[in-house]
Motif scaffolding. Sequence first.
Motif, PDB file in Angstrom:
ATOM      1  N   TRP A 154       0.827  -1.197   0.000  1.00  0.00           N
ATOM      2  CA  TRP A 154       0.000   0.000   0.000  1.00  0.00           C
ATOM      3  C   TRP A 154       0.866   1.254   0.000  1.00  0.00           C
ATOM      4  O   TRP A 154       1.984   1.250   0.536  1.00  0.00           O
ATOM      5  CB  TRP A 154      -0.919   0.029   1.223  1.00  0.00           C
ATOM      6  N   ARG A 155       0.329   2.331  -0.542  1.00  0.00           N
ATOM      7  CA  ARG A 155       1.027   3.624  -0.535  1.00  0.00           C
ATOM      8  C   ARG A 155       0.184   4.643   0.206  1.00  0.00           C
ATOM      9  O   ARG A 155      -1.013   4.796  -0.047  1.00  0.00           O
ATOM     10  CB  ARG A 155       1.300   4.101  -1.965  1.00  0.00           C
ATOM     11  N   LEU A 156       0.815   5.373   1.098  1.00  0.00           N
ATOM     12  CA  LEU A 156       0.095   6.304   1.971  1.00  0.00           C
ATOM     13  C   LEU A 156      -0.297   7.579   1.232  1.00  0.00           C
ATOM     14  O   LEU A 156       0.527   8.213   0.581  1.00  0.00           O
ATOM     15  CB  LEU A 156       0.981   6.662   3.170  1.00  0.00           C
ATOM     16  N   ASN A 157      -1.574   7.954   1.355  1.00  0.00           N
ATOM     17  CA  ASN A 157      -2.081   9.183   0.734  1.00  0.00           C
ATOM     18  C   ASN A 157      -2.395  10.272   1.746  1.00  0.00           C
ATOM     19  O   ASN A 157      -2.192  11.464   1.456  1.00  0.00           O
ATOM     20  CB  ASN A 157      -3.352   8.890  -0.066  1.00  0.00           C
ATOM     21  N   GLN A 158      -2.940   9.872   2.918  1.00  0.00           N
ATOM     22  CA  GLN A 158      -3.394  10.868   3.880  1.00  0.00           C
ATOM     23  C   GLN A 158      -3.000  10.477   5.301  1.00  0.00           C
ATOM     24  O   GLN A 158      -2.966   9.285   5.637  1.00  0.00           O
ATOM     25  CB  GLN A 158      -4.924  11.015   3.825  1.00  0.00           C
ATOM     26  N   ILE A 159      -2.737  11.491   6.095  1.00  0.00           N
ATOM     27  CA  ILE A 159      -2.496  11.334   7.529  1.00  0.00           C
ATOM     28  C   ILE A 159      -3.510  12.205   8.260  1.00  0.00           C
ATOM     29  O   ILE A 159      -3.643  13.396   7.956  1.00  0.00           O
ATOM     30  CB  ILE A 159      -1.068  11.762   7.916  1.00  0.00           C
TER      31      ILE A 159
ATOM     32  N   PRO B  84     -17.516   9.657   4.085  1.00  0.00           N
ATOM     33  CA  PRO B  84     -17.633  10.904   4.834  1.00  0.00           C
ATOM     34  C   PRO B  84     -17.024  10.791   6.238  1.00  0.00           C
ATOM     35  O   PRO B  84     -17.066   9.726   6.872  1.00  0.00           O
ATOM     36  CB  PRO B  84     -19.148  11.126   4.928  1.00  0.00           C
ATOM     37  N   ILE B  85     -16.472  11.897   6.698  1.00  0.00           N
ATOM     38  CA  ILE B  85     -15.893  11.975   8.036  1.00  0.00           C
ATOM     39  C   ILE B  85     -16.471  13.196   8.733  1.00  0.00           C
ATOM     40  O   ILE B  85     -16.480  14.299   8.171  1.00  0.00           O
ATOM     41  CB  ILE B  85     -14.356  12.122   7.995  1.00  0.00           C
ATOM     42  N   GLU B  86     -16.966  13.001   9.938  1.00  0.00           N
ATOM     43  CA  GLU B  86     -17.382  14.117  10.781  1.00  0.00           C
ATOM     44  C   GLU B  86     -16.270  14.394  11.792  1.00  0.00           C
ATOM     45  O   GLU B  86     -15.737  13.458  12.405  1.00  0.00           O
ATOM     46  CB  GLU B  86     -18.687  13.788  11.509  1.00  0.00           C
ATOM     47  N   VAL B  87     -15.941  15.657  11.951  1.00  0.00           N
ATOM     48  CA  VAL B  87     -14.923  16.060  12.922  1.00  0.00           C
ATOM     49  C   VAL B  87     -15.627  16.494  14.201  1.00  0.00           C
ATOM     50  O   VAL B  87     -16.435  17.429  14.185  1.00  0.00           O
ATOM     51  CB  VAL B  87     -14.061  17.210  12.371  1.00  0.00           C
ATOM     52  N   LEU B  88     -15.344  15.807  15.283  1.00  0.00           N
ATOM     53  CA  LEU B  88     -15.860  16.210  16.588  1.00  0.00           C
ATOM     54  C   LEU B  88     -14.749  16.939  17.331  1.00  0.00           C
ATOM     55  O   LEU B  88     -13.639  16.406  17.469  1.00  0.00           O
ATOM     56  CB  LEU B  88     -16.297  14.987  17.407  1.00  0.00           C
ATOM     57  N   GLU B  89     -15.032  18.136  17.781  1.00  0.00           N
ATOM     58  CA  GLU B  89     -14.043  18.849  18.601  1.00  0.00           C
ATOM     59  C   GLU B  89     -14.144  18.300  20.021  1.00  0.00           C
ATOM     60  O   GLU B  89     -15.175  18.436  20.672  1.00  0.00           O
ATOM     61  CB  GLU B  89     -14.307  20.344  18.544  1.00  0.00           C
ATOM     62  N   THR B  90     -13.077  17.666  20.485  1.00  0.00           N
ATOM     63  CA  THR B  90     -13.095  16.972  21.781  1.00  0.00           C
ATOM     64  C   THR B  90     -11.936  17.436  22.657  1.00  0.00           C
ATOM     65  O   THR B  90     -11.040  16.658  22.995  1.00  0.00           O
ATOM     66  CB  THR B  90     -13.049  15.446  21.573  1.00  0.00           C
TER      67      THR B  90
ATOM     68  N   ALA C  13     -15.067  21.466  13.628  1.00  0.00           N
ATOM     69  CA  ALA C  13     -16.322  20.719  13.589  1.00  0.00           C
ATOM     70  C   ALA C  13     -17.177  21.078  12.372  1.00  0.00           C
ATOM     71  O   ALA C  13     -18.072  20.317  11.994  1.00  0.00           O
ATOM     72  CB  ALA C  13     -17.106  20.959  14.873  1.00  0.00           C
ATOM     73  N   LYS C  14     -16.910  22.199  11.743  1.00  0.00           N
ATOM     74  CA  LYS C  14     -17.684  22.628  10.578  1.00  0.00           C
ATOM     75  C   LYS C  14     -17.106  22.133   9.256  1.00  0.00           C
ATOM     76  O   LYS C  14     -17.704  22.338   8.192  1.00  0.00           O
ATOM     77  CB  LYS C  14     -17.774  24.158  10.546  1.00  0.00           C
ATOM     78  N   SER C  15     -15.964  21.474   9.312  1.00  0.00           N
ATOM     79  CA  SER C  15     -15.276  21.069   8.087  1.00  0.00           C
ATOM     80  C   SER C  15     -16.005  19.937   7.378  1.00  0.00           C
ATOM     81  O   SER C  15     -16.551  19.027   8.014  1.00  0.00           O
ATOM     82  CB  SER C  15     -13.852  20.625   8.405  1.00  0.00           C
ATOM     83  N   GLU C  16     -15.988  19.986   6.043  1.00  0.00           N
ATOM     84  CA  GLU C  16     -16.453  18.871   5.225  1.00  0.00           C
ATOM     85  C   GLU C  16     -15.229  18.034   4.879  1.00  0.00           C
ATOM     86  O   GLU C  16     -14.272  18.519   4.279  1.00  0.00           O
ATOM     87  CB  GLU C  16     -17.149  19.380   3.964  1.00  0.00           C
ATOM     88  N   LEU C  17     -15.271  16.766   5.263  1.00  0.00           N
ATOM     89  CA  LEU C  17     -14.086  15.934   5.171  1.00  0.00           C
ATOM     90  C   LEU C  17     -14.496  14.544   4.716  1.00  0.00           C
ATOM     91  O   LEU C  17     -15.583  14.051   5.050  1.00  0.00           O
ATOM     92  CB  LEU C  17     -13.406  15.865   6.549  1.00  0.00           C
ATOM     93  N   SER C  18     -13.608  13.888   3.959  1.00  0.00           N
ATOM     94  CA  SER C  18     -13.873  12.514   3.551  1.00  0.00           C
ATOM     95  C   SER C  18     -12.556  11.817   3.271  1.00  0.00           C
ATOM     96  O   SER C  18     -11.510  12.455   3.097  1.00  0.00           O
ATOM     97  CB  SER C  18     -14.767  12.470   2.310  1.00  0.00           C
ATOM     98  N   PHE C  19     -12.641  10.491   3.214  1.00  0.00           N
ATOM     99  CA  PHE C  19     -11.505   9.673   2.798  1.00  0.00           C
ATOM    100  C   PHE C  19     -12.013   8.629   1.823  1.00  0.00           C
ATOM    101  O   PHE C  19     -12.902   7.836   2.154  1.00  0.00           O
ATOM    102  CB  PHE C  19     -10.839   9.000   4.003  1.00  0.00           C
TER     103      PHE C  19
END
Length: 256
Positions: free
Chosen positions: A48-53, A106-112, A96-102
């Motif tokens: 595998w080759r890494l694309n995102q961290i 879809p990915i939801e960002v929770l500010e914790t 928390a407002k960011s639109e994110l995916s991998f």
Amino acid sequence: MGALQIVLLPCLADNYCVILHEPDSGETAVIDAPSAAAVKAALSERGWRLNQIFVTHHHTDHTGGIDELKAFYGASVTGPEAEAERIPSLTKLVTAKSELSFAGHPIEVLETPGHTLGHVTYYFPNDGIAFTGDTLFSLGCGKIFEGDPEMMWGSLSKIAALPDDTQIYCGHEYTLNNARFALTIEPENDALKKRVAEVETLRAAGRPTLPTTVGLEKATNPFLRPQSRSIQARIGMLGAPEWEVFARIRQLKNKA
């Protein structure tokens, strides 16, 4: 869009990072990067080759491998906007407002915040998984280094509000130590006693105790159970606000 392949990778003394791979696209990501060498070896083994961290917070045992991995693979690095100054390798800042995916997931960002002031949790709603870093542990929670107990309780409550079948991946293998403490807080909890036995068996065999689930944590993790009358009674806080009960449990764990 295929189902994600998940690799739980031990790093350093007791850290975990998680490798995510989407087989249709070939895209690969890691959640936190304690050790570049461990990640590179695991990726090479699988071709595998890494694309995102994705980074949960700035502590070096979660970020120590980022620069080398970024340079070697040309990977993007996503992390909390609130900690951008402390994680200079970030290429995408999120709140928390960011639109994110991998790879189309879809990915939801929770500010914790609490463990650190900018800590985030990554929740993949379509996959039913969450990566909680050092906020929520299996049978425990992170130390409150930069926030305060009320803030940390608010963060834990966000995670506890996720569906019960959500699989939780956290940043450390602390479960056995946490289990022994949990028994001192709620020894009459039958679900906890059963789980402690399972944890002891897993660790004796050298196996990880992750993932856990939101539902299992709500039933057994004292840090998610300050509403329990038996816990309140044991620590002399019957009827106290939940965050204050949580604060006392955290204080007791710090001294354990």
